[in-house]
Design an enzyme around this catalytic site. Structure first.
Site, mmCIF file in Angstrom:
data_model
loop_
_atom_site.group_PDB
_atom_site.id
_atom_site.type_symbol
_atom_site.label_atom_id
_atom_site.label_comp_id
_atom_site.label_asym_id
_atom_site.label_seq_id
_atom_site.Cartn_x
_atom_site.Cartn_y
_atom_site.Cartn_z
ATOM 1 N N GLY A 14 0.829 -1.204 0.000
ATOM 2 C CA GLY A 14 0.000 0.000 0.000
ATOM 3 C C GLY A 14 0.861 1.251 0.000
ATOM 4 O O GLY A 14 1.923 1.293 0.620
ATOM 5 N N ARG A 78 -0.258 -6.474 -5.190
ATOM 6 C CA ARG A 78 -0.503 -7.807 -5.763
ATOM 7 C C ARG A 78 0.659 -8.244 -6.629
ATOM 8 O O ARG A 78 0.526 -9.122 -7.458
ATOM 9 C CB ARG A 78 -1.782 -7.779 -6.613
ATOM 10 C CG ARG A 78 -3.005 -7.256 -5.883
ATOM 11 C CD ARG A 78 -4.262 -7.441 -6.696
ATOM 12 N NE ARG A 78 -4.146 -6.786 -7.998
ATOM 13 C CZ ARG A 78 -5.059 -6.944 -8.970
ATOM 14 N NH1 ARG A 78 -6.083 -7.762 -8.782
ATOM 15 N NH2 ARG A 78 -4.931 -6.324 -10.117
ATOM 16 N N ASP A 119 5.478 -5.088 5.782
ATOM 17 C CA ASP A 119 5.935 -6.439 6.129
ATOM 18 C C ASP A 119 5.859 -7.383 4.942
ATOM 19 O O ASP A 119 6.793 -8.162 4.690
ATOM 20 C CB ASP A 119 5.127 -6.976 7.318
ATOM 21 C CG ASP A 119 3.631 -7.037 7.048
ATOM 22 O OD1 ASP A 119 3.159 -6.351 6.104
ATOM 23 O OD2 ASP A 119 2.927 -7.774 7.759
ATOM 24 N N THR A 141 4.793 2.041 6.055
ATOM 25 C CA THR A 141 3.373 1.727 6.221
ATOM 26 C C THR A 141 2.726 2.777 7.109
ATOM 27 O O THR A 141 3.340 3.254 8.058
ATOM 28 C CB THR A 141 3.123 0.338 6.837
ATOM 29 O OG1 THR A 141 1.706 0.180 7.060
ATOM 30 C CG2 THR A 141 3.849 0.142 8.162
ATOM 31 N N ASP A 143 0.407 2.004 8.945
ATOM 32 C CA ASP A 143 -0.062 1.249 10.113
ATOM 33 C C ASP A 143 0.893 1.293 11.298
ATOM 34 O O ASP A 143 0.504 0.977 12.419
ATOM 35 C CB ASP A 143 -0.263 -0.235 9.734
ATOM 36 C CG ASP A 143 -1.237 -0.412 8.597
ATOM 37 O OD1 ASP A 143 -1.152 -1.436 7.895
ATOM 38 O OD2 ASP A 143 -2.062 0.493 8.383
ATOM 39 N N ASP A 145 3.136 -0.802 12.068
ATOM 40 C CA ASP A 145 3.096 -2.130 12.725
ATOM 41 C C ASP A 145 4.331 -2.968 12.441
ATOM 42 O O ASP A 145 4.309 -4.197 12.528
ATOM 43 C CB ASP A 145 1.838 -2.902 12.294
ATOM 44 C CG ASP A 145 1.795 -3.138 10.782
ATOM 45 O OD1 ASP A 145 0.846 -3.795 10.325
ATOM 46 O OD2 ASP A 145 2.717 -2.665 10.082
ATOM 47 N N ARG A 187 -4.999 -2.099 9.783
ATOM 48 C CA ARG A 187 -5.003 -3.557 9.649
ATOM 49 C C ARG A 187 -5.220 -4.195 11.025
ATOM 50 O O ARG A 187 -6.209 -3.928 11.675
ATOM 51 C CB ARG A 187 -3.733 -4.079 8.976
ATOM 52 C CG ARG A 187 -3.779 -3.948 7.466
ATOM 53 C CD ARG A 187 -2.779 -4.795 6.773
ATOM 54 N NE ARG A 187 -1.503 -4.779 7.440
ATOM 55 C CZ ARG A 187 -0.436 -5.438 6.982
ATOM 56 N NH1 ARG A 187 -0.517 -6.134 5.873
ATOM 57 N NH2 ARG A 187 0.718 -5.413 7.628
HETATM 58 O O1 F6P Z 1 -1.373 -1.474 5.228
HETATM 59 C C1 F6P Z 1 -1.850 -0.195 4.913
HETATM 60 C C2 F6P Z 1 -3.336 -0.230 4.696
HETATM 61 O O2 F6P Z 1 -3.798 1.054 4.434
HETATM 62 C C3 F6P Z 1 -4.119 -0.820 5.849
HETATM 63 O O3 F6P Z 1 -4.253 0.070 6.933
HETATM 64 C C4 F6P Z 1 -5.420 -1.137 5.156
HETATM 65 O O4 F6P Z 1 -6.183 -2.115 5.835
HETATM 66 C C5 F6P Z 1 -4.921 -1.677 3.811
HETATM 67 O O5 F6P Z 1 -3.654 -1.056 3.579
HETATM 68 C C6 F6P Z 1 -5.840 -1.377 2.659
HETATM 69 O O6 F6P Z 1 -5.282 -2.032 1.538
HETATM 70 P P1 F6P Z 1 -5.735 -1.627 0.038
HETATM 71 O O7 F6P Z 1 -5.117 -0.310 -0.292
HETATM 72 O O8 F6P Z 1 -5.193 -2.774 -0.798
HETATM 73 O O9 F6P Z 1 -7.239 -1.576 0.067
#
Ligand code: F6P
Length: 364
Positions: A14, A78, A119, A141, A143, A145, A187
């Site tokens: 992301g 992906r 990660d 990130t 997050d 995390d 997340r």
């Molecule tokens: O890991 C970053 C994040 O924004 C998370 O907080 C969230 O759940 C996820 O990515 C969303 O992923 P995507 O952008 O694939 O919808």
């Protein structure tokens, strides 16, 4: 001063505000300090699967990108080269393109990679390193995390977005005397909800690390009303869960309206009015937390990490990830980087401070 040849630069997973600060630092350091070149791979590792999706990045290419959110390279959640998903006859089929990527890196003259990601991306980097690819990781990130670094760039900018949203929800919630629920990202970790909730003055903060009881949320809302407060703001992390034996949840979870509920925020928004005369509105902040111009903190951290990553490449310290420890940029092995997720300790000082000022976590 050692010189460098060509460094490959990959953004994976992301996006996060601050990615362009890393790109700018990697390019400028490689050119100015080491006389090397940078080959940017578009959309994750795609540039090494299809070389036409890569481009040399010069200092001219990174002019003016510091304040820009997102990433000029593009990224992908992906694009794992070991498990690359391709749509075939309407089905997503996984292919192992890792050897193709490795072979192309060699053909393209890439002597080392800088891999910027969370990660999942760092796990891909570790797998590539184990296959002989020289590389260095940079943690990223919103997050926050990743256990191997005190903080990740992107997190601070996301907190600005969340805090601003809570400030706005206060005014409209007070106008109408409502319960305002704000669902935030993160997340399976509660860092965004915890820090954003405290900074924004939320009354209730729900995080995955502390499963909650709906009756406790209701009790807090009722108590606030009895104390004369017209509204309440509830910040809920997307990865939260109700305690398994919660009687209120057990009594309602079979209702059709709840079976398909995917968003914890909307689930709470549907449950709370069933307990009394509470008018509730739900805001799912979603990808607003991933966007926007990076904060000064994130621009600075991204720059420092980018420079440190190129230094590690020059020192041939591969298989490592740069990180922030206290006020200092350091590094760790990729094994350490991906070992475990950093979740909120339920007894950490920020949770204790939040409780001390009267914030409820929905669980005593
Ligand atoms: O890991 C970053 C994040 O924004 C998370 O907080 C969230 O759940 C996820 O990515 C969303 O992923 P995507 O952008 O694939 O919808």
């Amino acid at each position: 001063m050692s010189t460098l040849g060509t460094i490959g630069l990959v953004n994976g997973g992301g996006d996060a505000p601050g990615l362009n600060a890393v790109t700018r630092a990697v390019v400028r350091t490689t050119y100015y300090q080491y006389g090397g070149k940078v080959l940017g791979s578009f959309d994750g590792f795609d540039g090494f699967l299809w070389p036409e999706k890569s481009k040399e990045l010069t200092p001219r290419d990174v002019r003016g990108i510091l304040p820009r959110g997102g990433t000029i390279l593009g990224t992908s959640s992906r694009g794992n080269p070991f498990r690359y998903k391709v749509l075939e006859d309407g089905q997503l089929v996984e292919h192992d393109y890792s050897q193709l990527a490795i072979d192309n890196m060699k053909k393209m003259g890439v002597e080392a990679l800088v891999v910027v990601g969370g990660d999942g991306t760092q796990r891909i980097a570790l797998d590539l390193h184990r296959r002989g690819v020289a590389l260095v990781g940079v943690p990223k990130t919103i997050d926050n995390d990743l256990s191997a670094t005190d903080v990740t760039f992107g997190f601070d900018t996301a907190l600005h977005t969340v805090t601003d949203a809570i400030d706005k929800l206060h005014t409209t919630g007070e106008s109408h005397g409502r319960v305002m629920i704000l669902e935030v990202m993160g997340r399976d970790a509660g860092w965004i909800a915890l820090h954003g909730g405290v900074a924004g003055g939320a009354e209730i903060i729900l995080i995955p690390e502390i499963p909650f009881r709906i009756e406790q949320i209701l009790a807090r809302i009722v108590a606030r009303k009895a104390a004369g407060h017209r509204f309440s703001v509830v910040v809920v992390a997307e990865g939260c869960s109700v305690q398994d034996d919660d009687p209120f949840w057990l009594a309602h979870k079979a209702s059709p309206q709840f079976i398909e509920k995917k968003s914890i925020g909307n689930l709470l928004g549907a449950l709370i009015p069933l307990a009394g005369n509470h008018e509730v509105r739900v805001t799912v902040l979603g990808h607003l937390q991933r966007g926007g111009s990076p904060s000064p903190f994130d621009r600075l951290l991204g720059t420092r990490l980018g420079v440190a990553a190129v230094d590690l490449v020059a020192q041939k310290q591969f298989g490592r990830m740069v990180c922030l420890k206290g006020d200092t940029i350091s590094s760790c092995t990729l094994e350490e980087a991906v070992g475990r997720m950093k979740i909120v300790p339920a007894d950490c000082d920020t949770v204790r401070a939040a409780r001390a000022i009267g914030i409820s976590f929905g669980a005593d």
